[in-house]
Motif scaffolding. Structure first.
Motif, mmCIF file in Angstrom:
data_model
loop_
_atom_site.group_PDB
_atom_site.id
_atom_site.type_symbol
_atom_site.label_atom_id
_atom_site.label_comp_id
_atom_site.label_asym_id
_atom_site.label_seq_id
_atom_site.Cartn_x
_atom_site.Cartn_y
_atom_site.Cartn_z
ATOM 1 N N GLY A 142 -0.728 -6.774 7.184
ATOM 2 C CA GLY A 142 -1.757 -7.652 6.638
ATOM 3 C C GLY A 142 -3.074 -6.966 6.347
ATOM 4 O O GLY A 142 -3.134 -5.847 5.844
ATOM 5 N N ALA A 143 -4.173 -7.664 6.691
ATOM 6 C CA ALA A 143 -5.522 -7.200 6.363
ATOM 7 C C ALA A 143 -5.839 -5.836 6.958
ATOM 8 O O ALA A 143 -6.581 -5.051 6.362
ATOM 9 N N ALA A 144 -5.280 -5.528 8.121
ATOM 10 C CA ALA A 144 -5.546 -4.237 8.758
ATOM 11 C C ALA A 144 -5.132 -3.078 7.862
ATOM 12 O O ALA A 144 -5.748 -2.010 7.881
ATOM 13 N N GLN A 145 -4.098 -3.285 7.058
ATOM 14 C CA GLN A 145 -3.613 -2.256 6.142
ATOM 15 C C GLN A 145 -4.261 -2.381 4.760
ATOM 16 O O GLN A 145 -4.593 -1.384 4.132
ATOM 17 N N VAL A 146 -4.456 -3.602 4.300
ATOM 18 C CA VAL A 146 -4.848 -3.836 2.909
ATOM 19 C C VAL A 146 -6.358 -3.742 2.696
ATOM 20 O O VAL A 146 -6.815 -3.196 1.684
ATOM 21 N N ASP A 147 -7.152 -4.266 3.610
ATOM 22 C CA ASP A 147 -8.608 -4.251 3.421
ATOM 23 C C ASP A 147 -9.171 -2.839 3.254
ATOM 24 O O ASP A 147 -9.989 -2.608 2.347
ATOM 25 N N PRO A 148 -8.745 -1.861 4.072
ATOM 26 C CA PRO A 148 -9.251 -0.495 3.836
ATOM 27 C C PRO A 148 -8.834 0.063 2.478
ATOM 28 O O PRO A 148 -9.597 0.789 1.840
ATOM 29 N N THR A 150 0.814 -1.212 0.000
ATOM 30 C CA THR A 150 0.000 0.000 0.000
ATOM 31 C C THR A 150 0.849 1.264 0.000
ATOM 32 O O THR A 150 0.406 2.307 -0.486
ATOM 33 N N TRP A 151 2.059 1.196 0.553
ATOM 34 C CA TRP A 151 2.929 2.368 0.651
ATOM 35 C C TRP A 151 3.756 2.596 -0.614
ATOM 36 O O TRP A 151 4.492 3.582 -0.701
ATOM 37 N N ARG A 204 -11.543 1.318 -0.403
ATOM 38 C CA ARG A 204 -11.541 2.645 -1.034
ATOM 39 C C ARG A 204 -11.445 2.555 -2.555
ATOM 40 O O ARG A 204 -12.079 3.321 -3.270
ATOM 41 N N ARG A 205 -10.659 1.633 -3.057
ATOM 42 C CA ARG A 205 -10.389 1.557 -4.497
ATOM 43 C C ARG A 205 -11.509 0.900 -5.294
ATOM 44 O O ARG A 205 -11.626 1.132 -6.485
#
Length: 200
Positions: A129-135, A94-95, A139-140
């Motif tokens: 993991g999911a905490a970063q990627v799911d949001p 994500t970064w 959004r996308r």
């Protein structure tokens, strides 16, 4: 030589340098030269600053790794679950700005090549993991991509390119066709030739 290296680096994120708050376990070294099996991109993408890559065929024919990673919604998955189908594995985070830039083109290709059996797995290397990627996915609102996770960076260590994004194409027998190190416009002519070779 330096110019060729810079071409690859401009369209990719150093896997060792995530922003603060996002650890990254990868320690692979960045190759200082393009080998005879590698071809730098032509830079003919629709966004030349975002899409710079190196095409590497040095591992063509190698079997897909057997790592267990996290499927969308939880549960275990391996690349062997997709045996019999051509596969595009995309490592991203994500970064990583070039990773994010190429995702809409991956989403479009996933839909376009689905009738030919191509599976596109965007496997996040975010250690949270999911905490970063799911949001990010919420959004996308991608139409075809799903959030696969590899928070332990097993794929990153295995491919050892030192850069994100890294994409690896496998034929229906689970054998590597080529890898793309850096960001590619997956709707461009170079990508189409690679994808047609993979699904053919």
């Amino acid at each position: 030589m330096v110019l060729l290296l810079m071409t690859g680096v401009l369209g990719a994120c150093d896997r060792q340098s995530p922003p603060s708050g996002q650890d990254n376990a990868a320690t692979a070294n960045i190759s200082a030269a393009v080998t005879p099996d590698e071809v730098p991109s032509s830079g003919s993408g629709t966004n030349d600053t975002a899409f710079k890559f190196t095409l590497d065929r040095g591992k063509a024919g190698a079997a897909a790794p057997k790592f267990v990673f996290v499927a969308p919604g939880g549960g275990d998955a391996t690349l062997q679950d997709f045996t019999g189908k051509p596969l595009l594995v995309n490592l991203w985070a994500t970064w990583c700005t070039p990773c994010v830039a190429e995702m809409p083109t991956l989403d479009a290709v996933a839909g376009q090549y689905a009738p030919q059996g191509l599976q596109v797995l965007t496997i996040s290397q975010d250690t949270q993991g999911a905490a970063q990627v799911d949001p990010f996915f919420a959004r996308r609102k991608f139409t075809h991509l799903k959030a696969w996770l590899d928070p332990e960076n097993q794929f990153g260590f295995h491919y050892a390119t030192g850069l994100l994004p890294t994409s690896v194409l496998y034929d229906a027998n689970g054998r590597e066709v080529a890898r793309v190190i850096g960001a590619m416009d997956w709707q461009g002519a170079e990508a189409k030739a690679l994808l047609d070779e993979t699904v053919g």
